[in-house]
Design a protein around this motif. Structure first.
Motif, PDB file in Angstrom:
ATOM      1  N   MET A 239       0.615  -1.285  -0.075  1.00  0.00           N
ATOM      2  CA  MET A 239       0.111  -0.155   0.084  1.00  0.00           C
ATOM      3  C   MET A 239       0.889   1.300   0.000  1.00  0.00           C
ATOM      4  O   MET A 239       0.572   2.372  -0.512  1.00  0.00           O
ATOM      5  N   GLU A 240       2.074   1.290   0.800  1.00  0.00           N
ATOM      6  CA  GLU A 240       2.650   2.571   1.123  1.00  0.00           C
ATOM      7  C   GLU A 240       3.809   2.633  -0.071  1.00  0.00           C
ATOM      8  O   GLU A 240       4.201   3.872  -0.357  1.00  0.00           O
ATOM      9  N   PHE A 241       4.612   1.519  -0.323  1.00  0.00           N
ATOM     10  CA  PHE A 241       5.642   1.795  -1.470  1.00  0.00           C
ATOM     11  C   PHE A 241       5.561   2.422  -2.482  1.00  0.00           C
ATOM     12  O   PHE A 241       6.487   3.060  -3.103  1.00  0.00           O
ATOM     13  N   PRO A 242       4.497   2.192  -3.114  1.00  0.00           N
ATOM     14  CA  PRO A 242       4.291   2.863  -4.623  1.00  0.00           C
ATOM     15  C   PRO A 242       4.310   4.475  -4.222  1.00  0.00           C
ATOM     16  O   PRO A 242       4.912   5.056  -5.637  1.00  0.00           O
ATOM     17  N   SER A 243       4.278   5.136  -3.443  1.00  0.00           N
ATOM     18  CA  SER A 243       4.463   6.567  -3.347  1.00  0.00           C
ATOM     19  C   SER A 243       6.032   6.888  -3.627  1.00  0.00           C
ATOM     20  O   SER A 243       6.354   7.880  -3.931  1.00  0.00           O
ATOM     21  N   VAL A 244       6.763   6.011  -2.729  1.00  0.00           N
ATOM     22  CA  VAL A 244       8.222   6.096  -3.016  1.00  0.00           C
ATOM     23  C   VAL A 244       8.900   5.825  -4.518  1.00  0.00           C
ATOM     24  O   VAL A 244       9.537   6.567  -5.058  1.00  0.00           O
TER      25      VAL A 244
ATOM     26  N   SER B 272      -4.711 -10.549   8.170  1.00  0.00           N
ATOM     27  CA  SER B 272      -4.624 -10.081   6.602  1.00  0.00           C
ATOM     28  C   SER B 272      -5.366  -8.833   6.241  1.00  0.00           C
ATOM     29  O   SER B 272      -6.328  -8.617   6.752  1.00  0.00           O
ATOM     30  N   ILE B 273      -4.992  -8.231   5.354  1.00  0.00           N
ATOM     31  CA  ILE B 273      -5.803  -6.961   4.747  1.00  0.00           C
ATOM     32  C   ILE B 273      -6.412  -7.233   3.464  1.00  0.00           C
ATOM     33  O   ILE B 273      -5.714  -8.038   2.526  1.00  0.00           O
ATOM     34  N   SER B 274      -7.498  -6.703   3.383  1.00  0.00           N
ATOM     35  CA  SER B 274      -8.475  -7.163   1.936  1.00  0.00           C
ATOM     36  C   SER B 274      -7.593  -6.604   0.788  1.00  0.00           C
ATOM     37  O   SER B 274      -6.962  -5.420   0.699  1.00  0.00           O
ATOM     38  N   PRO B 275      -7.474  -7.460  -0.158  1.00  0.00           N
ATOM     39  CA  PRO B 275      -6.802  -7.015  -1.460  1.00  0.00           C
ATOM     40  C   PRO B 275      -7.308  -5.792  -1.992  1.00  0.00           C
ATOM     41  O   PRO B 275      -6.551  -4.841  -2.488  1.00  0.00           O
TER      42      PRO B 275
END
Length: 127
Positions: free
Chosen positions: A7-12, A62-65
């Protein structure tokens, strides 16, 4: 942990790609110390948020896709908009701005925010 990273790394990635692409195109701001410092601040925050924080988290459900996809979409757009704004939209910073009281004050506040963020993460993990 993997879900949080996804979720977070696409910003980088988005931020980095825009900066590298514009540097390759010869955009002046990508080579100026003032803009590089601001880019590093953004990247430090999001690398911590996407890599360090999940590695320090307790294993969880787990987190929902769908949540992962929505988060990844949001952070991709965020990284793109923040980097584009920094190098194309924001007012031009004067030379030597990095030595100004304004920058120093902002950098100290940013460091304080980093400290508070890390400390808050520790508190949340202990709950």
């Amino acid at each position: 942990r993997l879900g949080w990273f996804l979720m977070e790394f696409p910003s980088v990635i988005a931020f980095g790609l825009v900066m590298v692409w514009n540097s390759w195109l010869g955009v002046d701001r990508t080579r100026r110390t003032e803009y590089i410092a601001l880019a590093i601040m953004f990247l430090v925050h999001y690398v911590h948020r996407s890599v360090v924080f999940p590695l320090r988290m307790w294993p969880s459900k787990s987190i929902s896709p769908r949540v992962i996809l929505a988060g990844a979409l949001f952070t991709t757009i965020n990284g793109f908009l923040c980097s584009s704004s920094l190098i194309h939209i924001d007012p031009e910073l004067p030379d030597q701005w990095i030595r100004s009281t304004q920058f120093s004050t902002g950098a100290v506040l940013w460091l304080l925010g980093v400290f508070i963020n890390v400390q808050s993460d520790d508190i949340l993990r202990s709950l």
